[in-house]
Write a protein that holds these residues in place. Structure first.
Motif, PDB file in Angstrom:
ATOM      1  N   ILE A  46       0.435  -1.312   0.106  1.00  0.00           N
ATOM      2  CA  ILE A  46      -0.145   0.018  -0.212  1.00  0.00           C
ATOM      3  C   ILE A  46       0.925   1.166  -0.031  1.00  0.00           C
ATOM      4  O   ILE A  46       0.636   2.147  -0.869  1.00  0.00           O
ATOM      5  N   HIS A  47       1.793   1.178   0.358  1.00  0.00           N
ATOM      6  CA  HIS A  47       2.973   2.590   0.643  1.00  0.00           C
ATOM      7  C   HIS A  47       3.705   2.775  -0.725  1.00  0.00           C
ATOM      8  O   HIS A  47       3.847   4.015  -1.050  1.00  0.00           O
ATOM      9  N   ASP A  48       4.167   1.844  -1.397  1.00  0.00           N
ATOM     10  CA  ASP A  48       4.639   2.153  -2.500  1.00  0.00           C
ATOM     11  C   ASP A  48       2.956   2.473  -3.430  1.00  0.00           C
ATOM     12  O   ASP A  48       3.917   2.533  -4.531  1.00  0.00           O
ATOM     13  N   LEU A  49       2.411   1.281  -3.613  1.00  0.00           N
ATOM     14  CA  LEU A  49       0.912   1.882  -4.198  1.00  0.00           C
ATOM     15  C   LEU A  49       1.101   3.558  -4.344  1.00  0.00           C
ATOM     16  O   LEU A  49       0.726   4.319  -4.962  1.00  0.00           O
ATOM     17  N   CYS A  50       0.608   3.977  -3.253  1.00  0.00           N
ATOM     18  CA  CYS A  50       0.302   5.466  -2.829  1.00  0.00           C
ATOM     19  C   CYS A  50       1.277   6.919  -2.715  1.00  0.00           C
ATOM     20  O   CYS A  50       1.003   7.695  -2.919  1.00  0.00           O
ATOM     21  N   ALA A  51       2.906   5.741  -3.057  1.00  0.00           N
ATOM     22  CA  ALA A  51       3.247   6.317  -3.169  1.00  0.00           C
ATOM     23  C   ALA A  51       3.962   8.039  -4.210  1.00  0.00           C
ATOM     24  O   ALA A  51       4.420   9.184  -3.931  1.00  0.00           O
ATOM     25  N   PRO A  52       3.316   7.629  -5.588  1.00  0.00           N
ATOM     26  CA  PRO A  52       3.705   8.444  -6.159  1.00  0.00           C
ATOM     27  C   PRO A  52       2.065   9.711  -5.884  1.00  0.00           C
ATOM     28  O   PRO A  52       2.670  10.525  -6.975  1.00  0.00           O
ATOM     29  N   LEU A  53       1.087   9.294  -5.616  1.00  0.00           N
ATOM     30  CA  LEU A  53       0.351  10.701  -5.194  1.00  0.00           C
ATOM     31  C   LEU A  53       0.869  11.853  -3.690  1.00  0.00           C
ATOM     32  O   LEU A  53      -0.049  12.428  -3.689  1.00  0.00           O
ATOM     33  N   TYR A  54       2.385  11.338  -3.733  1.00  0.00           N
ATOM     34  CA  TYR A  54       2.450  11.996  -2.077  1.00  0.00           C
ATOM     35  C   TYR A  54       4.107  12.970  -2.512  1.00  0.00           C
ATOM     36  O   TYR A  54       4.770  12.118  -3.764  1.00  0.00           O
ATOM     37  N   CYS A  55       4.304  14.152  -1.795  1.00  0.00           N
ATOM     38  CA  CYS A  55       5.098  14.702  -2.659  1.00  0.00           C
ATOM     39  C   CYS A  55       6.603  14.440  -1.564  1.00  0.00           C
ATOM     40  O   CYS A  55       6.722  14.380  -1.040  1.00  0.00           O
ATOM     41  N   PRO A  56       7.477  14.522  -2.666  1.00  0.00           N
ATOM     42  CA  PRO A  56       8.734  13.895  -1.889  1.00  0.00           C
ATOM     43  C   PRO A  56       9.362  14.021  -1.257  1.00  0.00           C
ATOM     44  O   PRO A  56      10.350  13.609  -0.092  1.00  0.00           O
ATOM     45  N   ASP A  57       9.679  15.164  -1.453  1.00  0.00           N
ATOM     46  CA  ASP A  57      10.777  16.320  -1.219  1.00  0.00           C
ATOM     47  C   ASP A  57       9.884  17.952  -0.120  1.00  0.00           C
ATOM     48  O   ASP A  57      10.602  18.129  -0.149  1.00  0.00           O
TER      49      ASP A  57
END
Length: 478
Positions: A46-57
């Motif tokens: 779930i974390h990897d699936l939703c990672a692109p939806l969050y700002c990384p920095d």
């Protein structure tokens, strides 16, 4: 000597403010459902699936999406429809906290956090469907999905809409997905009969009037005998026969015919499992020639419930006429032949004899209505596929396959409605209904996987624990 010893009554002092040193893991019993699910399913995807939806920095640190979805899983598992109540239950329940990865004193995310993430971050990206698919993949990897025998059916889900607040609207009727194949079959039939081919359909799309809800326009008004009145959705669900794992769910308005969803369902099953089944069981509501043809054209053996289709009251039904495939004609109860005369655009062959024979028949009044001049019997161009399905269902193997339907798909629907709050839509709109359907199916699969995999896993854990350290043989830990 006959006196009984009495115990001394003491008042227990309150220990609510007492400090105790405990291990958090011991507060959740070993056989708790959430502990079983956490042991057999890997939620790290779930974390990897939703990672692109969050700002990384940039921006404020966000709550881990795995925590948010674990909270939603708790709500769907225990039928908690309100997100406000869900957060209150997680706040008070130690097992819920443990499953969501929250400490004993850690603040539970607010209910507004869940709803805002759904509306702004998890909308229009099919996250719920991808979660359902990943859990299904894990079930496949563990050998819980056979994929050879599937059962499909639909159930109605009451929309969050007032049945009295509606308006009449004009809608465009979508043509059937198999219309091109049917037109080709009809053209071939008419060519054999020496009939003129129908003109290509260049007319504008047909329209019709329906009642549309003002509260939830995506829902549909239910028009089925024995079904509740009002606006509903239809969930078309497919389960596997091996362990009743749900392999697909598809949402439509309730005013869409169940048979119209079959082509889409087959495409989705092919996508989710990578293959189509050998057998597919459906109830009598799917008993028609186009459904049987679509299944057989995909090398699937239909297992259909039989029903005798309606005919005008007081006249002979079609079942009284015997079809002769060698002559391609029907034989009436009086022994007269009804010959194939034409094929309609809708794909029905018409069989009839001359008017004089019908008018002079002694059983004419019983055969057809007084307003008609002769009896006409219709047969679909794909009727052979339906006849083959009926013949197979009557065999011992077919009867066994169909009998197993009520223990699979019907039980799956019953659990969803009775235990997981699937009797009513939680939110409005097709997108929200799809999310509810996928997450409900996902938690049902979780429960099934936990019940099937927990005991072997527990035996393996006990064996390793005893071999490594005697202290782990404590019953409360294993």
């Amino acid at each position: 000597g006959n006196t009984k010893r009495k115990g001394m009554l003491k008042r227990k002092e309150s220990e609510q403010m007492q400090l105790e040193l405990v291990t958090y893991d011991l507060l959740v019993r070993p056989d708790h459902l959430l502990r079983k699910i956490d042991a057999v399913i890997d939620f790290s995807f779930i974390h990897d699936l939703c990672a692109p939806l969050y700002c990384p920095d940039n921006g404020r640190p966000a709550i881990d999406p795995e925590i948010l979805f674990r909270m939603l899983f708790v709500g769907y598992l225990y039928g908690i429809r309100s997100e406000v109540r869900l957060c209150e239950e997680i706040q008070d329940n130690t097992a819920y906290r443990w499953f969501c990865g929250l400490g004993l004193t850690e603040k539970v995310p607010d209910h507004a956090t869940i709803s805002v993430n759904r509306k702004r971050r998890f909308r229009n990206n099919d996250i719920a469907e991808q979660i359902f698919q990943e859990i299904l993949n894990q079930a496949q990897e563990k050998g819980l999905v056979g994929g050879k025998i599937l059962y499909t059916d639909s159930t109605h889900v009451k929309a969050l809409a007032n049945k009295h607040k509606k308006v009449e609207v004009t809608v465009t009727r979508t043509p059937k997905t198999y219309i091109r194949e049917l037109d080709a079959a009809v053209a071939e039939e008419r060519k054999k009969l020496g009939k003129k081919k129908f003109d290509d359909k260049n007319d504008p799309p047909t329209t019709g009037k329906i009642q549309q809800s003002k509260s939830d326009p995506d829902s549909g008004q239910l028009h089925k005998e024995g079904k509740p009145d009002g606006f509903h959705y239809s969930e078309h669900r497919t389960v596997d026969s091996r362990h009743n794992i749900i392999v697909n769910t598809y949402i439509t308005p309730a005013n869409i015919n169940d048979t119209d969803a079959i082509p889409v369902i087959l495409q989705q099953i092919q996508k989710r499992l990578g293959k189509l089944p050998f057998y597919m069981g459906l109830d009598a509501g799917y008993h028609n020639a186009p459904v049987a043809h679509q299944l057989r054209s995909n090398n699937i053996q239909p297992v259909l419930g039989y029903r005798r289709h309606t005919y005008p009251h007081g006249t002979y039904g079609k079942y009284r006429f015997q079809y002769d495939p060698a002559l391609d004609c029907y034989i009436c109860p009086e022994g007269c032949l009804l010959k194939h005369t034409t094929t309609s655009r809708e794909g029905f062959r018409q069989y009839c004899c001359d008017t004089e024979t019908c008018q002079s028949c002694p059983r004419r009044a019983e055969c057809f209505a007084a307003s008609y001049k002769r009896k006409v019997v219709t047969r679909h161009v794909w009727q052979d596929d339906l006849d083959q399905a009926d013949a197979f269902t009557k065999t011992p193997a077919g009867r066994n396959l169909y009998a197993w339907r009520k223990q699979t798909i019907e039980r799956s629907f019953a659990d969803a409605k009775q235990l997981h709050g699937f009797r009513y839509a939680r939110m409005r709109g097709n997108a929200n209904m799809r999310e509810q359907a996928f997450l409900t199916a996902a938690v049902q699969n979780m429960k099934k996987m936990a019940s099937l995999l927990w005991k072997p896993l527990l035996r393996s854990f006990r064996f390793l624990a005893r071999a490594m350290c005697p202290i782990w043989q404590t019953p409360c830990l294993v």
